[in-house]
Design an enzyme around this catalytic site. Structure first.
Site, PDB file in Angstrom:
ATOM      1  N   SER A 164      11.638-126.090  -9.903  1.00  0.00           N
ATOM      2  CA  SER A 164      10.730-126.259 -10.883  1.00  0.00           C
ATOM      3  C   SER A 164      11.042-125.274 -12.247  1.00  0.00           C
ATOM      4  O   SER A 164      10.436-125.509 -13.202  1.00  0.00           O
ATOM      5  CB  SER A 164       9.350-125.823 -10.550  1.00  0.00           C
ATOM      6  OG  SER A 164       9.164-127.026  -9.673  1.00  0.00           O
ATOM      7  N   SER A 166       8.169-128.486 -11.817  1.00  0.00           N
ATOM      8  CA  SER A 166       6.827-128.645 -12.390  1.00  0.00           C
ATOM      9  C   SER A 166       6.491-127.738 -13.479  1.00  0.00           C
ATOM     10  O   SER A 166       5.499-128.002 -14.117  1.00  0.00           O
ATOM     11  CB  SER A 166       6.065-127.882 -11.194  1.00  0.00           C
ATOM     12  OG  SER A 166       6.439-126.683 -10.943  1.00  0.00           O
ATOM     13  N   LYS A 219       3.058-119.957 -17.919  1.00  0.00           N
ATOM     14  CA  LYS A 219       2.880-121.420 -16.907  1.00  0.00           C
ATOM     15  C   LYS A 219       1.198-121.232 -16.386  1.00  0.00           C
ATOM     16  O   LYS A 219       0.647-120.137 -16.191  1.00  0.00           O
ATOM     17  CB  LYS A 219       3.657-121.578 -16.213  1.00  0.00           C
ATOM     18  CG  LYS A 219       3.481-122.737 -15.117  1.00  0.00           C
ATOM     19  CD  LYS A 219       4.692-122.699 -14.056  1.00  0.00           C
ATOM     20  CE  LYS A 219       4.631-123.945 -13.265  1.00  0.00           C
ATOM     21  NZ  LYS A 219       5.824-124.374 -12.403  1.00  0.00           N
TER      22      LYS A 219
END
Lengths: 410, 515
Positions: free
Chosen positions: B188, B164, B89
Site C-alpha cells: 500500500s 491503500s 494518511k
C-alpha cells in the site's frame, strides 16, 4: 428424599476416599474439576498502565487500550508475569520458559476489543499439584490430605462489567475491570465432592494470599470458581459434564457441587441423560439452574496474538540474554528466592514446634493474623503452647465471634 | 476548476521543491512556515476537488501549527524539518483530528491521542496540511474503497492512484504536499507510489512504531512515507523510525542516519532479479521499463544476479488468508458501543452490533472480515491459517537464500501501470492478483521501495521496486538515490495548476521541468 440423597453423596465421597473401590463398585460417584480465575494483585492492569482498583467510580480506571480505541496496543506487565511464575512455583508447576499469547474471540459489550487476550496454546505454567487437607473422620478431627493436579496456569485479561437496567431497558458498561490481569488455574477432575473442592479452594486462597499474588476474596470477585461436575461408575468412562458458575464462596461451592452431583445421579438413575450445559448456582435455593445458552457451542476462533512476541522467562541471570535491563526480565531463580513460607509448611512447623494438634494448626493458619498472635502470646507469657491454644480456641474465638470482630481488627 | 489564489512567482517553484530544498528555504528565511503552508493550502483548495486526495483539511489549524513552527525557529529551536508541511494518511491517530481510516465507521471519531509517528513528526516541527484519503481500513489496491469517494490519479483522472495510500500518493504527485505519511501491509505504499510517479518506502517490520496506527493486519502493517526523492524519504525515515515501548513489536536498535550512504557509488552492487517477477502476467511496457532501469544501474557498476523466489505465487493465497484473519480480529472492536458509528435503531445488543457494523463498513471490508472469520473458524484453522503461516516461513526463507547471493532485489511493483477507475472494482480476485510482486515483502517483514522509473504506453507512471534485506534501508536508499541522479531518459506529462494557468510539466525521476 433430598436429605437421604445428600448424605449418599457424602457417603460415596467417603467410600471412594477411604476404602478401595471394590466396596461399592456399582455406585455412581461424583467427578469434580475446577476452573479458578484469580485476579492478580498488581498496581496496574495486565496490558495497560491503568490502575487496578475496586469500587472506583465507573469508567474511571480505563485507558485508551482498555477501551480498545483504534491503534492501541498491549504492553505486558512484568509484575503479572512474576505473579504467575511465583504461583506456578508454589504449586510445583513446570514453568514454561517460552509461553504464547492468543486471542479468544466473542462479541459482548463488556469485551471492548471483541476478543480476550489469553494463553490457550502454550500457557506460562503446567503440571502442578495442589495439596490440601480437610478434617475427616467421625469426630472431624482426623486430618485427611489429598492432592489435585493443576493442569495449567494461564495469564489472561478480565472483562468489564455489565449492569442490566431492565427498568429503562438499557445496559450500563463499566470497564474498570476490563484488562485486569487474571491467572486462570485449571484443576484436573481429581475431586469427588463439594467438601473436597471447598477445601482445595480454601487452601488455594491461603497460598495465593501468602504469596501476595491474589487477595483471594471470593465475595469481591477476586477469586472466581467454576466447577465442572459429572458422575460415573468407577471404571466406566467419564459422564457428560456440566459447568456450574455464579458461586461466591467456598461454602456455596460445596453446596453447588453436591447439589449438582445429586441432580445428575437422579437424572441418570431415572433413565435420563445429563446435558452438557452451563448452569448457574442459586444461593437462596441451593439449586443449580440452566443458564441462557450464551456460550453453548461458541467458536472462539483462537488466533495467535500478533502484537505480543513470545514470553520468555529465564532460569538464572546467567542464562538471560546479555544487555537486557533487569526490569525487562523475569528470572526464576530470583522468584524462587522470594517465595514465602506456604500454609502447609507453616502448619507443619506449628505442630512440630509447639506440639499442638494438627486440626488446631488449621485454625491458626486459616485466620488472618491468628498464628502471629498465638506465637506472640507463647513468646511473651512463656506459657505452655497447649494451654495457649486452648485459651485461643475457646475464650478468644468466642469473644471475637460475640463481638463480630476478626483477629486483624484487634 | 475554481480560480486559485495567485502565487508569487518566486514561490511557485517551491511547489517542486524537495524537503531538502524547503528546509534550506526556511532556514535562510526566504519563506516562513506560515507562507509555505498557505501556498500548499491554496493548491489543495484548487486541486483537491478534482483529485479527492484529502479527507480533512483545516486551514486555521494548519496555519496555527505553522505559526508555532515559525516561533520555534525565531527562538532558535528549529530542526532540519521545522516548518515543512506534511500530509498524514488518515490511519494515524492524531489528537483533535478526525481519524476516519476512510470509513463511515470512524466518521465521527476525533482521536484523543497521537500516534507515535505523529508525535515524531510534530517533534520534528512538521506542519500537518491535512488528512489523506485511503482505502477503507487500508484494504484495497485502488483507493476506490473509501467512504469519502475514490481518489484520482493526478497523471490521468480516469486512472486509479493505487491503494491503500492513494491519497498520500496523489497529494505528493500533484504537489499538494511535499511529503506524506502512509502505511504498507501488502504493497500500500509501493504500489500507489509506482502508479503516481513518486518515491515511497516501507521499512523493515518493527522499525516504525505501530502505536496509534489503526491496525489492519498487525503482523504485516508498517508505517512509511512518500516523497519526490529517495533523499527526502531518508530524511523522513529519520523522523519516523525508532523504538517505542508502547508497541511490543517495536525493535530497540541503535539509532541510524538513513541518509548516511546516499552518495555511495554502486560499483560492485549485486542486484538480484527474481525470474518469477519477469514471467507471464507482466505487461510488456512495464517489463521494458524495468529492464531499462536495470541497464542504467549496470552502467553505474551494478552486477546482475539471476535469482529465484519459488514461492512467489503462493504469496497471494497466503496473504489473503493471514491478512483478513488478522483484520477480522482487529476490526471486532468496531461495534458502536464506545465510539464510532452506532445504528440509530435496534432492539437488543446483537442487533445493535449487526446494524452498526453492517452500516459502518464498506463491502471490501465486510468481504475480508468474512474471509478472515471463516479461516479462523473451528475445523478450518489448520487448513487455512496455520498452512498460510507455514507458507509465509517458506517465502521468508526464499528471500534469505536469495540475499546470500545479492545485495538488493529489483523488480516491478505491479504487473501493469495504473488501470482505469472501475475497471477491476467488480472483481476482487482480479484486484488481489495484481499484488503479486509486493505481498511477499510484507509476509517476510522486509523493507522495500518504489522509485519512478518511466511511463507506460498510455502515459501512466511505472515504478521500480527495490527490496532490501532486513534493516538495509540505507542501502536501498543509496541505490534509489544514485538511480535518481541519472540524466533524464524518459518523460511524462502532468497537468497541474500553477497560479491561474494550467501548465504542463515534464516529470522524470526527481527533476521537474516546465514546458
Amino acid at each position: 428424599m433430598t436429605l437421604i440423597r445428600y448424605d449418599k453423596v457424602l457417603l460415596t465421597c467417603r467410600i471412594q476416599n477411604n476404602w478401595a473401590l471394590m466396596t461399592a463398585p456399582q455406585e455412581l460417584v461424583g467427578v469434580v474439576g475446577l476452573e479458578i480465575h484469580a485476579q492478580i494483585h498488581s498496581n496496574t492492569k495486565l496490558f495497560s498502565g491503568s490502575q487496578v482498583g475496586f469500587q472506583a467510580p465507573p469508567n474511571s480506571l480505563v485507558s485508551f487500550f482498555d477501551a480498545s480505541l483504534p491503534g492501541t496496543l498491549p504492553v505486558l506487565n512484568r509484575r503479572c508475569v512474576e505473579a504467575a511464575v511465583m504461583t506456578g512455583l508454589a504449586l510445583n508447576c513446570t514453568i514454561n520458559r517460552k509461553s504464547l499469547f492468543d486471542r479468544k474471540h466473542y462479541f459482548y459489550a463488556d469485551l471492548p476489543a471483541g476478543y480476550q487476550i489469553t494463553q490457550q496454546r502454550l500457557p506460562i505454567a503446567v503440571d502442578g499439584t495442589l495439596t490440601y487437607s480437610h478434617l475427616g473422620g467421625r469426630k472431624r478431627n482426623t486430618v485427611v490430605t489429598k492432592s489435585v493436579r493443576i493442569k495449567q496456569i494461564q495469564l489472561e485479561q478480565d472483562s468489564g462489567k455489565s449492569l442490566h437496567d431492565d427498568y429503562r431497558s438499557q445496559t450500563l458498561i463499566d470497564l474498570n475491570r476490563a484488562g485486569v490481569g487474571l491467572m486462570e488455574l485449571v484443576m484436573e477432575p481429581d475431586m469427588s465432592c463439594g467438601e473436597e473442592a471447598a477445601a482445595a479452594v480454601r487452601e488455594m486462597q491461603l497460598i495465593l494470599q501468602a504469596l501476595g499474588t491474589c487477595q483471594g476474596n471470593m465475595a469481591e470477585g477476586q477469586l472466581r470458581v467454576d466447577a465442572n461436575v459429572s458422575v460415573h461408575r468407577p471404571g466406566d468412562p467419564w459422564g457428560i459434564r456440566t459447568e456450574v458458575k455464579n458461586i461466591n464462596s467456598a461454602r456455596n461451592l460445596a453446596r453447588a457441587i453436591d447439589y449438582e452431583i445429586q441432580r445428575q445421579m437422579v437424572v441418570l438413575e431415572s433413565g435420563g441423560t445429563v446435558q452438557n450445559e452451563t448452569r448457574s448456582f442459586d444461593g437462596k435455593t441451593g439449586h443449580t439452574i440452566p443458564m441462557r445458552d450464551k456460550e453453548g457451542l461458541q467458536d472462539y476462533r483462537f488466533m495467535p496474538e500478533p502484537n505480543l512476541p513470545p514470553l520468555m522467562v529465564y532460569e538464572a541471570c546467567s542464562t538471560a540474554p546479555p544487555g537486557v535491563a533487569p526490569s525487562q526480565l523475569v528470572v526464576l531463580e530470583e522468584v524462587r528466592e522470594r517465595l514465602p513460607e506456604l500454609p502447609s509448611v507453616r502448619r507443619q512447623r506449628l505442630v512440630e514446634t509447639y506440639g499442638i494438634l494438627p486440626e488446631h494448626s488449621f485454625t491458626l493458619v486459616n485466620e488472618d493474623g491468628l498464628m502471629d498472635y498465638f506465637e506472640a502470646v507463647v513468646r511473651e507469657t512463656k506459657a505452655g503452647p497447649r494451654k495457649v491454644i486452648g485459651w485461643v480456641m475457646n475464650e478468644l474465638q468466642g469473644l471475637l465471634h460475640q463481638q463480630n470482630l476478626s483477629v486483624s481488627q484487634r | 476548476l475554481a480560480a486559485a489564489r495567485p502565487f508569487r512567482t518566486e514561490v511557485s517553484t517551491m511547489i517542486h521543491a524537495t524537503l531538502k530544498q524547503l528546509s534550506q528555504q526556511l532556514a535562510s528565511k526566504q519563506i516562513s512556515a506560515v507562507e509555505l503552508a498557505g501556498e500548499y493550502l491554496n493548491r489543495i483548495e484548487a486541486l483537491n476537488p478534482a483529485l479527492n486526495a484529502f479527507i480533512t483539511v483545516d486551514r486555521d489549524k494548519t496555519l496555527a501549527i505553522a505559526a508555532h513552527a515559525d516561533a520555534r525557529r525565531a527562538a532558535g529551536e528549529a530542526g532540519l524539518l521545522t516548518g515543512v508541511p506534511v500530509a498524514h494518511k488518515d490511519i494515524f491517530c492524531q489528537q483533535g483530528w478526525k481519524t476516519s481510516c476512510g470509513s463511515k465507521m470512524l466518521d465521527s471519531f476525533i482521536s484523543p491521542y497521537d500516534a507515535h509517528v505523529i508525535e515524531q513528526c510534530d517533534a520534528a516541527g512538521l506542519v500537518t496540511l491535512g488528512r489523506a484519503n485511503m482505502d477503507e481500513f487500508a484494504m484495497g489496491s485502488s483507493n476506490e474503497n473509501s467512504y469519502y469517494g475514490a481518489v484520482k490519479n493526478p497523471w490521468d483522472l480516469n486512472a486509479i492512484p493505487g491503494g491503500s495510500s492513494g491519497g498520500s500518493a496523489a497529494a505528493v504527485a500533484a504537489r499538494l504536499a511535499p511529503v506524506a505519511t502512509a502505511t504498507d501491509t501488502g504493497g500500500s505504499i509501493r504500489q500507489p507510489a509506482s502508479h503516481c510517479g513518486v518515491t515511497g518506502l516501507k521499512p523493515t517490520y518493527g522499525v516504525v512504531s505501530r502505536f496509534g496506527m489503526v491496525a489492519y493486519a498487525s503482523s504485516l502493517d508498517q508505517g512509511g512515507m512518500m516523497a519526490q526523492t529517495a533523499e527526502d524519504c531518508a530524511l523522513m525515515l529519520n523522523v519516523m523510525a525508532g523504538f517505542d515501548a508502547r508497541d511490543s513489536t517495536s525493535l530497540e536498535r541503535e539509532r541510524e542516519d538513513y541518509s548516511r550512504d546516499l552518495a555511495q557509488p554502486l560499483a560492485g552492487l549485486r542486484v538480484g532479479l527474481p525470474r518469477e517477477y519477469f514471467a507471464e502476467g507482466l505487461a510488456a511496457d512495464v517489463g521494458r521499463i524495468i529492464d531499462n532501469a536495470v541497464g542504467e544501474l549496470k552502467k553505474l557498476g551494478a552486477e546482475v544476479v539471476d535469482i529465484s523466489l519459488p514461492n512467489t505465487q503462493l504469496s497471494i493465497p497466503a496473504y489473503y488468508v493471514i491478512a483478513p484473519a488478522e483484520a477480522s480480529a482487529n476490526l471486532s472492536r468496531f461495534d458502536g458501543v464506545r465510539y464510532g458509528h452506532r445504528a440509530s435503531e435496534y432492539k437488543d445488543l446483537a442487533e445493535m452490533y449487526e446494524k452498526s457494523r453492517a452500516e459502518g463498513f464498506g463491502s471490501e471490508v465486510k468481504r475480508r472480515i468474512m474471509v478472515g472469520t471463516y479461516v479462523l473458524s473451528h475445523g478450518y484453522y489448520d487448513a487455512y491459517y496455520l498452512k498460510a503461516q507455514k507458507i509465509r516461513r517458506l517465502i521468508a526463507n526464499d528471500f534469505s537464500a536469495a540475499f546470500a547471493g545479492c545485495d538488493v532485489i529489483l523488480g516491478p511493483v505491479a504487473p501493469t501501470a495504473a488501470f482505469n477507475l472501475g475497471e477491476k472494482s467488480g472483481d476482487p480476485v482480479q484486484m488481489y492478483l495484481s499484488d503479486i510482486y509486493t505481498l511477499s515483502v510484507n509476509l517476510a517483514g522486509l523493507p522495500a521501495m518504489s522509485v519512478p522509473a518511466g511511463f507506460s504506453d498510455n502515459g501512466r507512471p511505472v515504478g521500480l521496486q527495490i527490496i532490501g534485506n532486513y534493516f538495509s534501508e540505507a542501502k536501498m536508499l543509496n541505490v534509489a538515490h544514485q538511480f535518481q541522479q541519472l540524466p533524464i531518459v524518459e518523460g511524462g506529462k502532468l497537468n497541474i495548476l500553477v497560479g491561474d494557468q494550467e501548465k504542463v510539466i515534464r516529470v522524470t525521476r526527481a527533476h521537474m521541468e516546465e514546458d
